[in-house]
Design a protein around this motif. Structure first.
Motif, PDB file in Angstrom:
ATOM      1  N   VAL A 251       0.848  -1.194   0.000  1.00 58.92           N
ATOM      2  CA  VAL A 251       0.000   0.000   0.000  1.00 58.92           C
ATOM      3  C   VAL A 251       0.877   1.236   0.000  1.00 58.92           C
ATOM      4  CG1 VAL A 251      -1.821  -1.217   1.269  1.00 58.92           C
ATOM      5  CG2 VAL A 251      -0.154   0.186   2.520  1.00 58.92           C
ATOM      6  N   ASP A 252       0.293   2.358  -0.412  1.00 58.59           N
ATOM      7  CA  ASP A 252       0.991   3.639  -0.422  1.00 58.59           C
ATOM      8  C   ASP A 252       0.803   4.302   0.942  1.00 58.59           C
ATOM      9  OD1 ASP A 252       2.101   6.078  -0.843  1.00 58.59           O
ATOM     10  OD2 ASP A 252       0.782   6.677  -2.502  1.00 58.59           O
ATOM     11  N   PRO A 253       1.888   4.508   1.708  1.00 69.01           N
ATOM     12  CA  PRO A 253       1.756   5.123   3.030  1.00 69.01           C
ATOM     13  C   PRO A 253       1.100   6.499   3.004  1.00 69.01           C
ATOM     14  CG  PRO A 253       3.934   4.158   2.749  1.00 69.01           C
ATOM     15  CD  PRO A 253       3.261   4.115   1.403  1.00 69.01           C
ATOM     16  N   LYS A 254       1.160   7.178   1.841  1.00 69.56           N
ATOM     17  CA  LYS A 254       0.587   8.520   1.770  1.00 69.56           C
ATOM     18  C   LYS A 254      -0.942   8.492   1.692  1.00 69.56           C
ATOM     19  CE  LYS A 254       4.631  10.658  -0.448  1.00 69.56           C
ATOM     20  NZ  LYS A 254       5.115  11.418  -1.630  1.00 69.56           N
ATOM     21  N   THR A 255      -1.497   7.392   1.275  1.00 71.30           N
ATOM     22  CA  THR A 255      -2.947   7.328   1.087  1.00 71.30           C
ATOM     23  C   THR A 255      -3.608   6.209   1.890  1.00 71.30           C
ATOM     24  OG1 THR A 255      -2.661   5.905  -0.865  1.00 71.30           O
ATOM     25  CG2 THR A 255      -2.782   8.296  -1.226  1.00 71.30           C
ATOM     26  N   SER A 256      -2.842   5.475   2.675  1.00 68.38           N
ATOM     27  CA  SER A 256      -3.392   4.344   3.421  1.00 68.38           C
ATOM     28  C   SER A 256      -3.081   4.481   4.907  1.00 68.38           C
ATOM     29  CB  SER A 256      -2.815   3.020   2.894  1.00 68.38           C
ATOM     30  OG  SER A 256      -3.106   2.854   1.531  1.00 68.38           O
ATOM     31  N   ASP A 257      -3.895   3.822   5.693  1.00 69.50           N
ATOM     32  CA  ASP A 257      -3.699   3.821   7.140  1.00 69.50           C
ATOM     33  C   ASP A 257      -2.629   2.811   7.539  1.00 69.50           C
ATOM     34  OD1 ASP A 257      -5.578   5.746   7.663  1.00 69.50           O
ATOM     35  OD2 ASP A 257      -7.196   4.326   8.076  1.00 69.50           O
ATOM     36  N   PRO A 258      -1.839   3.121   8.563  1.00 71.30           N
ATOM     37  CA  PRO A 258      -0.912   2.112   9.103  1.00 71.30           C
ATOM     38  C   PRO A 258      -1.666   1.155  10.021  1.00 71.30           C
ATOM     39  CG  PRO A 258      -0.718   4.136  10.350  1.00 71.30           C
ATOM     40  CD  PRO A 258      -1.712   4.413   9.239  1.00 71.30           C
ATOM     41  N   TYR A 259      -0.992   0.105  10.418  1.00 72.40           N
ATOM     42  CA  TYR A 259      -1.539  -0.748  11.462  1.00 72.40           C
ATOM     43  C   TYR A 259      -1.619   0.054  12.768  1.00 72.40           C
ATOM     44  CZ  TYR A 259      -0.897  -4.898   8.526  1.00 72.40           C
ATOM     45  OH  TYR A 259      -0.985  -5.826   7.514  1.00 72.40           O
ATOM     46  N   PRO A 260      -2.505  -0.329  13.674  1.00 75.27           N
ATOM     47  CA  PRO A 260      -2.565   0.384  14.962  1.00 75.27           C
ATOM     48  C   PRO A 260      -1.231   0.306  15.688  1.00 75.27           C
ATOM     49  CG  PRO A 260      -4.489  -1.029  14.684  1.00 75.27           C
ATOM     50  CD  PRO A 260      -3.531  -1.374  13.569  1.00 75.27           C
ATOM     51  N   PRO A 261      -0.923   1.281  16.526  1.00 78.59           N
ATOM     52  CA  PRO A 261       0.345   1.260  17.264  1.00 78.59           C
ATOM     53  C   PRO A 261       0.402   0.058  18.212  1.00 78.59           C
ATOM     54  CG  PRO A 261      -1.090   2.985  18.100  1.00 78.59           C
ATOM     55  CD  PRO A 261      -1.728   2.472  16.845  1.00 78.59           C
ATOM     56  N   SER A 262       1.583  -0.275  18.621  1.00 78.76           N
ATOM     57  CA  SER A 262       1.765  -1.424  19.510  1.00 78.76           C
ATOM     58  C   SER A 262       1.127  -1.155  20.873  1.00 78.76           C
ATOM     59  CB  SER A 262       3.259  -1.704  19.683  1.00 78.76           C
ATOM     60  OG  SER A 262       3.884  -0.621  20.356  1.00 78.76           O
ATOM     61  N   GLY A 263       0.954  -2.207  21.626  1.00 81.23           N
ATOM     62  CA  GLY A 263       0.354  -2.075  22.951  1.00 81.23           C
ATOM     63  C   GLY A 263       1.162  -1.175  23.873  1.00 81.23           C
ATOM     64  N   SER A 264       2.490  -1.243  23.768  1.00 85.01           N
ATOM     65  CA  SER A 264       3.331  -0.409  24.634  1.00 85.01           C
ATOM     66  C   SER A 264       3.191   1.072  24.286  1.00 85.01           C
ATOM     67  CB  SER A 264       4.792  -0.840  24.520  1.00 85.01           C
ATOM     68  OG  SER A 264       5.249  -0.735  23.178  1.00 85.01           O
ATOM     69  N   ILE A 265       3.059   1.388  22.998  1.00 87.65           N
ATOM     70  CA  ILE A 265       2.870   2.785  22.584  1.00 87.65           C
ATOM     71  C   ILE A 265       1.522   3.295  23.097  1.00 87.65           C
ATOM     72  CG2 ILE A 265       2.629   4.358  20.639  1.00 87.65           C
ATOM     73  CD1 ILE A 265       5.445   3.337  21.004  1.00 87.65           C
ATOM     74  N   LYS A 266       0.472   2.488  22.927  1.00 87.26           N
ATOM     75  CA  LYS A 266      -0.843   2.882  23.438  1.00 87.26           C
ATOM     76  C   LYS A 266      -0.789   3.090  24.946  1.00 87.26           C
ATOM     77  CE  LYS A 266      -3.476   0.169  20.036  1.00 87.26           C
ATOM     78  NZ  LYS A 266      -4.429  -0.969  19.900  1.00 87.26           N
ATOM     79  N   ALA A 267      -0.142   2.151  25.636  1.00 86.41           N
ATOM     80  CA  ALA A 267      -0.065   2.250  27.095  1.00 86.41           C
ATOM     81  C   ALA A 267       0.684   3.514  27.516  1.00 86.41           C
ATOM     82  CB  ALA A 267       0.624   1.011  27.664  1.00 86.41           C
ATOM     83  N   GLY A 268       1.770   3.832  26.808  1.00 83.78           N
ATOM     84  CA  GLY A 268       2.517   5.038  27.147  1.00 83.78           C
ATOM     85  C   GLY A 268       1.697   6.297  26.952  1.00 83.78           C
ATOM     86  N   ALA A 269       0.948   6.363  25.831  1.00 82.78           N
ATOM     87  CA  ALA A 269       0.114   7.542  25.581  1.00 82.78           C
ATOM     88  C   ALA A 269      -0.991   7.663  26.618  1.00 82.78           C
ATOM     89  CB  ALA A 269      -0.474   7.463  24.175  1.00 82.78           C
ATOM     90  N   LEU A 270      -1.662   6.541  26.913  1.00 84.88           N
ATOM     91  CA  LEU A 270      -2.743   6.582  27.907  1.00 84.88           C
ATOM     92  C   LEU A 270      -2.195   6.889  29.301  1.00 84.88           C
ATOM     93  CD1 LEU A 270      -4.932   3.564  26.741  1.00 84.88           C
ATOM     94  CD2 LEU A 270      -5.356   5.997  26.387  1.00 84.88           C
TER      95      LEU A 270
END
Length: 526
Positions: free
Chosen positions: A395-414
């Motif tokens: 897929v083209d990163p400019k027009t497509s969504d990435p996979y959701p962030p990892s659990g550790s990234i989500k946990a850090g943000a929350l």
């Protein structure tokens, strides 16, 4: 009550106030105070939806990030103008329905109208000629802006009279006043948690299937559904209070006992007096104004763009493209819900923290450093999210969504959202649980030594809150666009401002006078 008491003892020299010798009003039962305080849950539910969903939504309608914050100018402007005006007139209202109830009813109706305009902005815009093929929908934006400003004005119309009615029902009884404040704080927390929880639920529109239309996608339909719940909650609570709690009709334009200082409990000093007071302020109040100003320069960018940051920087989404951005916004709403839970829990221990850390000003300084660290950590979380971002193959990163962030990234943000509940609890632990207790309590103390009355000092201090909000609303979007259009530049400025506020608070902010220093944090300052 002090004014009335003074008049009673000096009625031989003040014949014009002999009418205050009538027996003072009796405090109302706690059940009535609780019913009125519950309106805070409805008001705060709407505020939570505003803070979590509306900045992303207005970008989906076509306003670029650079200009999105301009819409939030209404908040500080209406807070500076509407609440004092409504407070002034509600004190002098002679309606047969009472002083406060007409304003509460009018504010609730205005909220309902505003929410309909906001929720159906896309539909109305399409009806009036917006093209769904275009990225920008000017008619929908116009309707949204009108509804947004009405909503902010209406919320400010509600808060002042609700506070004043609680004061009326407490009738000067200190125990009832503390109970009213506690109930108001509790229902604010309930409204916050419910509002952010509703904003984080992705399938709420299925409860109201008619909300999804040709012009209104799933995100928009969820927004409508959230606001339907907001209207239902607020109108139910307000109607219950208006029916159950009766007010004594005031027959004179200025109620007895309120003429003594030329003001009112619910109003604020004349605007001319507020601006004129700057000439008389002494050094302690100037330092307090500077600390408060820097504190709000720190807070407001995050309050405006927290869910937008989750959608763009953490989840890697693009406004109006795919699902990543909307998923990030919902995750941000979940973070704000956790923030509210931590805020509520921390608020219970603010007085203990203040005593344990050596006083209010030191506590305020320390939590400002915590705020600075958390805002700076948004840069680290963003960089980690960018480094670990993965796109589906082919897929083209400019027009497509990435996979959701990892659990550790989500946990850090929350975790950042949650930890920020601690400094926010200290900043928003308040007299009447609406005005910010630590800076306002210190203003009460310093006003005794700076020559200004407490009410006038609080009016001046209010400018140190709303003016930074106006500045941030105007400059944060263009400032972010200079560095590529993300949210981090404004957050970094906020971190620097928070650190400066903490340093000034600890080093330069004078300690309270010895006879006042040991008063309780949450309401002991008079």
């Amino acid at each position: 009550m002090e004014n009335i008491s003074a008049t009673k003892h000096n009625n031989t020299t003040k014949p014009s106030t002999l009418h205050v010798e009538s027996p003072p009003p009796e405090p109302s039962p706690l059940r009535k105070i609780m019913v009125v305080a519950s309106i805070a849950a409805g008001v705060q539910f709407g505020w939570a939806l505003q803070l979590s969903l509306l900045t992303p939504y207005v970008q989906l309608l076509g306003i670029p990030h650079k200009w999105a914050a301009f819409i939030w100018l209404c908040g500080p402007i209406s807070g500076m103008l509407v609440q004092p005006i409504v407070g002034y007139h509600s004190d002098r209202c002679t309606s047969r329905f009472g002083r406060r109830r007409p304003f509460i009813a009018a504010g609730s109706l205005a909220v309902a109208i505003a929410v309909i305009l906001i929720g159906y902005a896309a539909d109305f815009g399409y009806l009036f000629g917006d093209s769904l093929a275009e990225k920008s929908r000017p008619r929908a934006i116009g309707i949204f802006v009108i509804g947004f400003w009405i909503l902010d004005v209406a919320n400010n119309m509600l808060q002042g009279p609700c506070r004043a009615l609680l004061a009326d029902l407490s009738a000067g009884d200190q125990r009832k006043t503390r109970s009213a404040n506690a109930f108001f704080s509790f229902f604010m927390a309930v409204g916050n948690v419910l509002g952010y929880a509703a904003g984080s639920y992705s399938s709420l529109y299925k409860v109201f299937p008619f909300t999804k239309t040709k012009a209104c996608d799933v995100y928009c339909a969820n927004l409508k559904s959230c606001f339907f719940l907001s209207i239902a909650l607020l109108c139910t609570l307000a109607t219950a209070a208006l029916i159950y709690v009766k007010e004594k009709v005031v027959t004179s334009a200025i109620p007895s006992g309120e003429e003594e200082e030329g003001g009112s409990r619910g109003g604020m000093p004349c605007f001319g007096d507020i601006f004129g007071a700057f000439r008389e302020l002494k050094r302690p109040m100037w330092i307090l104004l500077l600390v408060t100003c820097l504190n709000w320069i720190a807070w407001f960018p995050f309050l405006l763009f927290d869910t937008d940051w989750m959608g763009k920087e953490v989840y890697g989404g693009t406004v109006g493209q795919g699902k990543a951005y909307a998923n990030g916004v919902r995750a941000g709403s979940l973070g704000l819900m956790l923030n509210s839970v931590v805020l509520g829990a921390t608020s219970l221990g603010v007085e203990v923290l203040a005593r344990g850390l050596g006083g209010v000003k030191r506590l305020w300084g320390i939590v400002n450093f915590l705020l600075a660290i958390c805002l700076a950590m948004t840069v680290l979380v963003t960089k980690l999210a960018e480094h670990s971002r993965v796109y589906p193959p082919g897929v083209d990163p400019k027009t497509s969504d990435p996979y959701p962030p990892s659990g550790s990234i989500k946990a850090g943000a929350l975790a950042l959202f949650s930890i920020l509940g601690i400094p926010l609890a200290v900043t928003i632990f308040i007299i009447h649980f609406i005005t910010y207790s630590i800076p306002f309590a210190l203003a009460s103390i310093f006003s005794t030594s700076s020559g200004a009355g407490q009410g006038l000092s609080l009016g001046v201090l209010n400018l140190a809150i709303v003016i930074p909000q106006m500045v941030v609303s105007v400059l944060s979007g263009p400032w972010d666009s200079v560095f590529g259009g993300g949210n981090l530049p404004a957050f970094v400025v906020g971190a620097v401002a928070a650190a400066a506020s903490g340093i000034l608070s600890i080093i330069l902010l004078p300690s309270p006078p010895p006879d006042l220093a040991n008063l309780p944090v949450g309401g002991g300052f008079h």
